[in-house]
Design a protein around this motif. Structure first.
Motif, short mmCIF file in Angstrom:
data_model
loop_
_atom_site.label_atom_id
_atom_site.label_comp_id
_atom_site.label_asym_id
_atom_site.label_seq_id
_atom_site.Cartn_x
_atom_site.Cartn_y
_atom_site.Cartn_z
N MET A 230 0.81 -1.22 0.00
CA MET A 230 0.00 0.00 0.00
C MET A 230 0.84 1.27 0.00
SD MET A 230 -2.98 -1.12 2.69
CE MET A 230 -3.53 0.57 2.88
N ASN A 231 2.01 1.21 0.63
CA ASN A 231 2.85 2.40 0.73
C ASN A 231 3.94 2.42 -0.33
OD1 ASN A 231 1.40 3.33 2.96
ND2 ASN A 231 2.67 2.16 4.39
N TYR B 80 2.06 6.63 -7.66
CA TYR B 80 1.21 6.24 -6.53
C TYR B 80 0.63 4.84 -6.73
CZ TYR B 80 1.63 11.11 -5.19
OH TYR B 80 2.14 12.33 -4.83
N HIS C 46 -1.93 2.83 -4.45
CA HIS C 46 -2.50 3.73 -3.45
C HIS C 46 -4.00 3.92 -3.63
CE1 HIS C 46 1.28 5.96 -1.82
NE2 HIS C 46 1.62 4.76 -2.26
N GLN D 113 -6.01 -3.47 -0.05
CA GLN D 113 -6.52 -2.37 0.78
C GLN D 113 -7.68 -2.84 1.65
OE1 GLN D 113 -5.89 1.23 0.61
NE2 GLN D 113 -4.36 1.32 -1.01
N TYR E 67 -4.02 7.78 4.23
CA TYR E 67 -2.67 8.18 3.81
C TYR E 67 -2.30 9.54 4.39
CZ TYR E 67 -2.26 4.34 0.46
OH TYR E 67 -2.16 3.10 -0.12
N GLU F 263 -4.96 10.03 -3.31
CA GLU F 263 -5.68 8.82 -2.92
C GLU F 263 -7.17 9.15 -2.72
OE1 GLU F 263 -1.43 8.52 -1.55
OE2 GLU F 263 -3.04 9.98 -1.25
#
Length: 559
Positions: free
Chosen positions: A295-296, A302, A305, A470, A505, A513
């Protein structure tokens, strides 16, 4: 019949023997320029193992044979997963084997129930891992620099772990196939043996190479073992942690096609598998560490994300293309390269197909009972006086109709206008007119037909993608409670951010996001998921309030 025989009988063991590797003639992979050639050996030739592994491209070709074995499992995974759940049901055209699966009354000869495909893949992985350790001993040296053989080694170990993990989730227990068993013939003999199996061709090789201080042909006794879910997870998470230095050969350097990365096992796919295994075991800390690495992702795009790249009408593109911003690991198919599956044949109600499976009423209701833009006059003092001012527009239009499912009558699909008319009429209480539009309509699964012609039969099958990871993390945050200053602290706001607007985030209003629901316009207002003391119940068709639950002071209820 002893316990082992009973278990083998339960697993419906029907193993087909083979004794040789199959590899492509001419090593055409040397000249590949796109993903279409990646899994496309042009011809097949039976070659003895001792004549293999003369250069890098032969290793890569054999690895592609393992991916072909994995391709053969996708129909079984779909049928045993979704048909046994609440997403799919059979039609009158379903095969006898599908009917058995649907009714949870499975015979030993059922084509979808046999573990043979998993055993073939595990045996192939065993063989390839053994060859890499034997011919490229640096792969087992944690201090040696990472090279492409390490990446191949990581792919094979992840693929084997994935095969065991999926098999044990299906069958409950699976036989542990020792690493020295490298052909289906050996696996068959081992599983059918009454007790201890003697492997007379086991070879021990030294860390510094196969030809130095190596013991040849040392007979060993292999005790038959059956692994349950916990033992599979413990064994293969530890194996990945301790053996894998890197995962996935970087083909982008050669062909400038970044989609290759997510059609093979890669570092992010490894994290997804590890996180999924730990989550299955209930280890939220370990699971989150792997999911958060995905996710990061620090890329400029991105990646993973959840931005608006697949927002609104673009959401359906997840199924007709491969994109590294969303896909983590996708099993690729292509008709032009003779790599096909039966998904369109199972689901389509047109062309040459049989329409054997369809979405359940419950799965459709999940899409069509969503309302956006509703206006509700909430009475904070007396919930009984709360009323709906405007019910909103029904349907999760972007992810549901036309993307996940479709309505068809005599090979003619319903138009978007007819679909919306049906929903609005039903919302406003005109059930008779709504039903008239839907008369004789069949409901079909659509996501495997997007961007495919009727004769394609080559829909991709996604194993891991960003939104799934996610949602796993949102589940972890929902149940994750820790103590700080003697007070319980929750992470539910992070879970809501994942679902609604990406605020997990950052709280910066200019963030890219947008959240899993937010990217299709369901992350704000009355459509957003929220944690409240008073939670109103709504009619799934009209959105009128039918009651409410009071969760004031009920912490577990809010979870």
């Amino acid at each position: 019949m002893d316990y082992n025989e009973l278990l083998i009988d339960e697993l419906m063991k029907r193993v087909t023997k083979y004794a040789f590797w199959w590899i492509p003639l001419g090593l055409s992979i040397l000249f590949l320029t796109s993903c279409e050639k990646f899994l496309n050996p042009e011809q097949e030739l039976r070659i003895e193992e001792e004549n293999l592994y003369k250069d890098w491209y032969e290793y890569r070709s054999v690895e592609m044979g393992m991916y072909a074995l994995q391709q053969k499992l996708v129909e079984q995974l779909l049928i045993l997963g979704e048909l046994r759940g609440d997403l799919l049901e059979i039609t009158p055209n379903a095969t006898a084997d599908m009917v058995e699966i649907y009714n949870f009354n499975i015979s030993k000869t059922n084509e979808f129930a046999s573990p043979t495909g998993f055993f073939k893949l595990i045996a192939a992985c065993n063989n390839f891992i053994r060859i890499l350790e034997q011919e490229q001993p640096a792969v087992v040296d944690p201090e040696s620099p990472v090279n492409n053989y390490d990446n191949l080694y990581g792919e094979a170990i992840c693929m084997r772990a994935w095969a065991y993990f999926n098999a044990v989730r299906i069958y409950g227990k699976v036989p542990y196939i020792h690493e020295s068993l490298t052909t289906i013939e050996e696996v068959e003999a081992y599983i059918k043996s009454p007790g201890t199996y003697i492997d007379s061709v086991h070879i021990l090789f030294a860390k510094d190479g196969f030809y130095n201080d190596t013991v040849f042909n040392e007979p060993i006794d292999l005790e038959k073992q059956y692994y349950d879910t916990d033992l599979v997870i413990d064994t293969y998470t530890n194996q990945i942690k301790n053996k894998v230095k890197a995962v996935g050969v970087n083909h982008f350097i050669v062909n400038n096609d970044d989609t290759w990365e997510v059609t093979i096992w890669n570092d992010y796919a490894m994290d997804a598998l590890m996180g999924q295994m730990y989550l299955t075991q209930g280890d939220l800390v370990q699971a989150s560490s792997h999911f958060l690495r995905i996710m990061n992702n620090p890329s400029d795009t991105y990646r993973y994300h959840i931005d608006d790249s697949f927002g609104y009408g673009a959401w359906r593109n997840i199924f007709n293309q491969i994109d590294t911003r969303e896909h983590i690991y996708t099993i690729w198919f292509n008709k032009g390269n003779f790599q096909q599956n039966s998904f369109q044949s199972y689901f389509e109600d047109w062309g040459p197909h049989k329409y054997k499976l369809k979405p359940t009423y419950l799965s459709i209701l999940n899409w069509e009972s969503v309302f956006r833009g509703a206006v509700i006059d909430v009475d904070q003092n007396n919930p009984d006086l709360t009323e709906v001012v405007f019910p909103g527009i029904p349907s999760d239009f972007y992810r549901g109709f036309g993307s996940s499912y479709y309505y068809v009558n005599n090979n003619v699909g319903i138009s978007e206008q007819e679909y919306m008319d049906m929903l609005i009429l039903r919302r406003d209480g005109d059930d008779r007119s709504s039903r008239a539009i839907m008369e004789n309509m069949d409901t079909v699964v659509m996501k495997y037909s997007i961007g495919r012609n009727s004769f394609g039969q080559d829909a991709n099958y996604t194993i891991y993608r960003a939104s799934g990871i996610q949602l796993y993390m949102a589940e972890i945050y929902t149940y994750w409670v820790y103590i700080q200053n003697d007070l319980p602290i929750t992470n539910t706001n992070s879970a809501l951010g994942i679902l609604n607007d990406g605020s997990n985030y950052t709280l910066d209003a200019g963030r890219v996001e947008v959240g899993v629901r937010g990217r299709v316009g369901l992350g704000s207002g009355s459509a957003a998921i929220a944690i409240r003391n008073i939670n109103y119940l709504h009619d799934p068709f009209t959105n009128e309030i039918t009651g409410y639950t009071d969760l004031t002071g009920d912490f577990s209820g809010k979870q």
